[in-house]
Write an enzyme that holds these catalytic residues in place. Structure first.
Site, PDB file in Angstrom:
ATOM      1  CB  ALA A  89      -1.023   0.039   1.136  1.00 20.61           C
ATOM      2  CB  ALA A  90       4.428   2.141  -0.318  1.00 15.41           C
ATOM      3  N   GLY A  91       2.381   2.497  -2.615  1.00 20.46           N
ATOM      4  CA  GLY A  91       1.970   3.138  -3.870  1.00 20.46           C
ATOM      5  C   GLY A  91       0.555   3.699  -3.764  1.00 20.46           C
ATOM      6  CG  ASP A  92      -2.872   1.176  -3.406  1.00 20.82           C
ATOM      7  OD1 ASP A  92      -2.694   1.388  -4.627  1.00 20.82           O
ATOM      8  OD2 ASP A  92      -3.226   0.068  -2.946  1.00 20.82           O
TER       9      ASP A  92
HETATM   10  P1  ADP Z   1       4.276   0.591  -5.577  1.00 21.40           P
HETATM   11  O1  ADP Z   1       3.842   0.179  -4.197  1.00 21.40           O
HETATM   12  O2  ADP Z   1       3.118   0.956  -6.473  1.00 21.40           O
HETATM   13  O3  ADP Z   1       5.260  -0.325  -6.232  1.00 21.40           O
HETATM   14  P2  ADP Z   1       6.497   2.316  -4.894  1.00 21.40           P
HETATM   15  O4  ADP Z   1       7.144   1.121  -4.266  1.00 21.40           O
HETATM   16  O5  ADP Z   1       7.225   2.966  -6.005  1.00 21.40           O
HETATM   17  O6  ADP Z   1       5.006   2.002  -5.382  1.00 21.40           O
HETATM   18  O7  ADP Z   1       6.247   3.375  -3.702  1.00 21.40           O
HETATM   19  C1  ADP Z   1       5.525   4.573  -3.877  1.00 21.40           C
HETATM   20  C2  ADP Z   1       6.208   5.677  -3.106  1.00 21.40           C
HETATM   21  O8  ADP Z   1       6.215   5.358  -1.695  1.00 21.40           O
HETATM   22  C3  ADP Z   1       7.665   5.908  -3.493  1.00 21.40           C
HETATM   23  O9  ADP Z   1       7.778   6.819  -4.585  1.00 21.40           O
HETATM   24  C4  ADP Z   1       8.226   6.508  -2.193  1.00 21.40           C
HETATM   25  O10 ADP Z   1       7.942   7.893  -2.127  1.00 21.40           O
HETATM   26  C5  ADP Z   1       7.445   5.772  -1.109  1.00 21.40           C
HETATM   27  N1  ADP Z   1       8.191   4.559  -0.675  1.00 21.40           N
HETATM   28  C6  ADP Z   1       8.043   3.295  -1.117  1.00 21.40           C
HETATM   29  N2  ADP Z   1       8.918   2.460  -0.514  1.00 21.40           N
HETATM   30  C7  ADP Z   1       9.642   3.223   0.344  1.00 21.40           C
HETATM   31  C8  ADP Z   1      10.704   2.972   1.272  1.00 21.40           C
HETATM   32  N3  ADP Z   1      11.218   1.736   1.456  1.00 21.40           N
HETATM   33  N4  ADP Z   1      11.190   4.026   1.987  1.00 21.40           N
HETATM   34  C9  ADP Z   1      10.695   5.267   1.844  1.00 21.40           C
HETATM   35  N5  ADP Z   1       9.707   5.573   0.989  1.00 21.40           N
HETATM   36  C10 ADP Z   1       9.178   4.581   0.239  1.00 21.40           C
END
Ligand code: ADP
Length: 302
Positions: free
Chosen positions: A249-252
């Site tokens: 859910a980081a991307g969401d």
């Molecule tokens: P998805 O979950 O769709 O693959 P990402 O992994 O690119 O998306 O994460 C979306 C955003 O969340 C990133 O651009 C960043 O800003 C933040 N993010 C993701 N993973 C991390 C991490 N390990 N540490 C810090 N920020 C993160």
């Protein structure tokens, strides 16, 4: 101030730990069963609402207990759900997750998400939206319905955001109806055949999307942050370094917060900063919707 209208999926995630992957015809004893509301659309709506922004969810569930539970979770987060239709004869979308041997194996049944009638989305836009509102969609619902909805939202004067996840081959004319396209590294590679894993790769991929007619493209790069092409300029946003425990859910979270802050009049670079802080916070906790941070938490980190 404008508002955010999310058209997308609502799922119940059903996750069970297994000592190993069962073979054909075999029954084994698992552990740690968890049922938790998810779906990209629903998660992004929760992230937007947690920023204190008026957020409407448009989509469909089945007339079943999972449908009731996933809508309840959105309502608890402050998402307005009058436009979530409960459909007969189709189940609520589910993701069945086997956690075994350090990996997840996931089977998604889109259920009602794939059966959402296009008129549900168009009538929601007619009834709720005002020009300047944000329309945010992903690709977990029926592709034709989603493409038509984006075109209709654009014609109605909304600012359209597409998160092309999970990736699908898009008809070439949809790009011109997208004000802001957001992809991660995998989606970027699938859509352009260019890996954004180098500075040059990022530039080439961003140019490729511009050439298709997208006004603004954001590529998220996990712990490496995100990069955007806005008109002819390129902006890089670093990530916030926190102790990541689970990147679900980081991307969401990033998408929901980006949409929420754009609706409040922030420019894209400032909105990316908020989205990055929220995305980083989401990685510090396990799970999907429950890992999405509040406005106060994001403000504190910023
Ligand atoms: P998805 O979950 O769709 O693959 P990402 O992994 O690119 O998306 O994460 C979306 C955003 O969340 C990133 O651009 C960043 O800003 C933040 N993010 C993701 N993973 C991390 C991490 N390990 N540490 C810090 N920020 C993160």
């Amino acid at each position: 101030m404008s508002k955010v209208i999310v058209f997308g999926s609502l799922n119940m995630d059903l996750s069970v730990g297994c000592p190993r992957v069962p073979g054909a015809g075999e029954t084994i004893i698992g552990h740690g069963f968890l049922a938790s509301p998810g779906g990209k659309g629903a998660n992004q709506a929760v992230a937007s609402a947690r920023m204190g922004v008026v957020t409407h969810m448009v989509g469909a569930v089945g007339k079943d207990v999972f449908g009731t539970r996933v809508v309840q979770s959105l309502v608890e987060a402050g998402v307005l759900c009058e436009r979530v239709r409960a459909l007969k004869n189709v189940p609520t979308g589910t993701a069945t997750i086997l956690r075994a041997e350090g990996d997840n194996r996931i089977v998604v049944d889109p259920g009602a998400n794939a059966a959402t009638p296009a008129d549900v989305v168009c009538s929601a836009i007619d009834d709720i939206a005002k020009p300047g509102d944000i329309f945010l969609a992903q690709l977990e619902c029926d592709l034709d319905t989603t493409v038509d909805a984006i075109a209709y939202a654009r014609e109605s004067g909304l600012y359209t955001i597409l998160n092309a996840a999970p990736v699908a081959m898009l008809p070439s004319d949809v790009y011109q109806a997208i004000d802001l396209l957001c992809v991660n590294e995998t989606e970027c590679k699938a859509l352009t055949d260019i890996s954004p894993d180098t500075e040059r790769g990022c530039m080439r991929a961003l140019m490729a999307f511009s050439a298709r007619g997208v006004a603004t493209t954001v590529i998220t790069l996990g712990a490496k942050g995100s990069v955007a092409r806005i008109a002819d300029d390129v902006y890089r946003m670093g990530s916030f370094e926190l102790n990541a425990a689970d990147t679900t859910a980081a991307g969401d979270t990033y998408l929901g917060v980006l949409a929420a802050q754009l609706s409040q009049g922030l420019d894209i670079v400032d909105a990316m900063r908020w989205a990055s802080a929220a995305g980083a916070l989401a990685t510090t906790r396990e799970g999907a919707q429950r890992s999405i941070p509040s406005l106060a938490e994001v403000q504190k980190l910023l």
